[in-house]
Design a protein around this motif. Structure first.
Motif, short mmCIF file in Angstrom:
data_model
loop_
_atom_site.label_atom_id
_atom_site.label_comp_id
_atom_site.label_asym_id
_atom_site.label_seq_id
_atom_site.Cartn_x
_atom_site.Cartn_y
_atom_site.Cartn_z
N UNK A 1 0.83 -1.21 0.00
CA UNK A 1 0.00 0.00 0.00
C UNK A 1 0.86 1.26 0.00
N UNK A 2 1.91 1.24 0.81
CA UNK A 2 2.82 2.38 0.87
C UNK A 2 3.48 2.63 -0.47
N UNK A 3 3.90 1.55 -1.13
CA UNK A 3 4.53 1.68 -2.45
C UNK A 3 3.53 2.13 -3.50
N UNK A 4 2.26 1.75 -3.33
CA UNK A 4 1.25 2.09 -4.33
C UNK A 4 0.78 3.53 -4.22
N UNK A 5 0.94 4.13 -3.04
CA UNK A 5 0.39 5.46 -2.81
C UNK A 5 0.86 6.49 -3.86
N UNK A 6 2.19 6.64 -4.11
CA UNK A 6 2.62 7.65 -5.09
C UNK A 6 2.25 7.30 -6.54
N UNK A 7 1.92 6.04 -6.81
CA UNK A 7 1.58 5.65 -8.18
C UNK A 7 0.26 6.27 -8.64
N UNK A 8 -0.53 6.77 -7.70
CA UNK A 8 -1.85 7.31 -8.04
C UNK A 8 -1.78 8.58 -8.88
N UNK A 9 -0.60 9.20 -8.97
CA UNK A 9 -0.47 10.40 -9.81
C UNK A 9 -0.33 10.04 -11.29
N UNK A 10 -0.10 8.75 -11.60
CA UNK A 10 0.05 8.32 -12.99
C UNK A 10 -1.30 8.35 -13.70
N UNK A 11 -1.31 8.51 -15.03
CA UNK A 11 -2.58 8.50 -15.77
C UNK A 11 -3.37 7.20 -15.59
N UNK A 12 -2.67 6.07 -15.62
CA UNK A 12 -3.30 4.76 -15.40
C UNK A 12 -2.47 3.98 -14.39
N UNK A 13 -2.63 4.29 -13.11
CA UNK A 13 -1.79 3.64 -12.10
C UNK A 13 -2.00 2.13 -12.07
N UNK A 14 -0.93 1.35 -11.93
CA UNK A 14 -1.07 -0.11 -11.90
C UNK A 14 -1.65 -0.63 -10.60
N UNK A 15 -1.61 0.20 -9.54
CA UNK A 15 -2.07 -0.26 -8.24
C UNK A 15 -2.41 0.96 -7.40
#
Length: 299
Positions: A247-261
């Motif tokens: 979850x911690x690793x996935x948090x910053x991915x949410x800024x991507x256009x299509x986040x993988x997680x």
């Protein structure tokens, strides 16, 4: 035989329902936001119509002449929500289904089949459950005879969840598993769900019923991945990653256009909601496929 429109008919679950209904002799219409992109992805004989559950003005024309609606809509990149694009459970599955039900009522549709989810019940607070509860309420109160299915984890060709593990097994020396691997699931072959939907259209017992449906085996995630590896003829160790760390690793991915997680998607993946197949087997007479047999497409 009936004129059946499948909303979300070009998606993973919807496209399998389309094929089964067509094989059973129904006239099938697949509704899609972008039917042009779906050309060639569905069998001959399927009519494609544009319809967007976010835009009520498109639904009336899409439903013209339709007798049965099957709602199998999902937002892109499911289960990772993207609020900036309106790709959330409540917006798409909840509010979108409410619009579709109202359009179906106005169009004189005679039957409505809705794809809900295992574990949907009052008191649930996760966004996917809130959306399903909103949609189920609209279906039940519409006055249209209905059947609601609450499937467990659905897998099969083109799915983007279990097949990710197969991809990991092909390209990595290990297979990553979120959490302890002890989460228990009843993986459901998509062809069995499509068969249940098709059977429900001709079963008087299925009118105004809500069915839980899952695979015939209750397995841990580790057992599921190991079964997949056996079918593929591969040996790989399983590497467990703590859910909190993922979850911690996935948090910053949410800024991507299509986040993988996303952190919420991790909760979705780790959901443990057992189902009881008694009613669906009794009323619809379908056969449920064991996981190893359902995964034969990976050989």
């Amino acid at each position: 035989m009936a004129v059946v429109l499948v909303a979300g008919g070009t998606g993973f679950i919807g496209s399998h329902i389309v094929r089964r209904l067509l094989a059973d002799g129904h006239r099938v219409i697949a509704m899609s936001r972008s039917p042009g992109r779906a050309q060639g992805r569905l069998p001959q004989g399927v009519e494609l119509r544009r319809g967007d559950t976010a835009d009520a003005s498109t639904l009336g024309p899409a439903l013209e002449g339709v007798e049965v609606v099957v709602a199998a809509i999902q937002f892109p990149n499911h289960p990772v929500e993207n609020p900036r694009r309106g790709h959330t459970y409540v917006k798409v599955d909840g509010e979108g289904t409410v619009r579709l039900v109202e359009a179906a009522r106005r169009a004189g549709v005679r039957r409505f089949v809705y794809m809900s989810g295992a574990g949907t019940r009052e008191g649930q607070t996760k966004p996917w459950f809130l959306a399903k509860l909103m949609a189920e309420k609209a279906v039940r109160e519409s006055g249209i005879p209905y059947t609601i299915f609450r499937p467990s984890w659905v897998y099969g060709p083109e799915d983007r969840s279990l097949n990710k593990f197969a991809t990991f097994a092909r390209v990595l020396p290990f297979v990553p598993v979120i959490g302890s691997g002890r989460t228990r699931v009843q993986p459901l072959y998509v062809g069995d769900l499509a068969a249940a939907v098709a059977a429900s259209l001709g079963a008087e017992a299925a009118v105004n019923q809500t069915y839980e449906i899952g695979g015939p085996e209750e397995l841990t995630m580790d057992e599921i991945v190991r079964t997949m590896l056996r079918v593929m003829g591969r040996r790989r160790p399983l590497l467990h990653a703590p859910a909190g760390l993922v979850k911690l690793a996935a948090w910053p991915l949410q800024i991507l256009p299509d986040p993988p997680l996303s952190p919420a998607a991790v909760d979705f993946v780790l959901m443990e909601e057992p189902v009881d197949n008694t009613a669906v087997l009794r009323d619809l007479g379908i056969k449920l496929t064991p996981l190893a047999e359902g995964l034969s497409y990976l050989r």
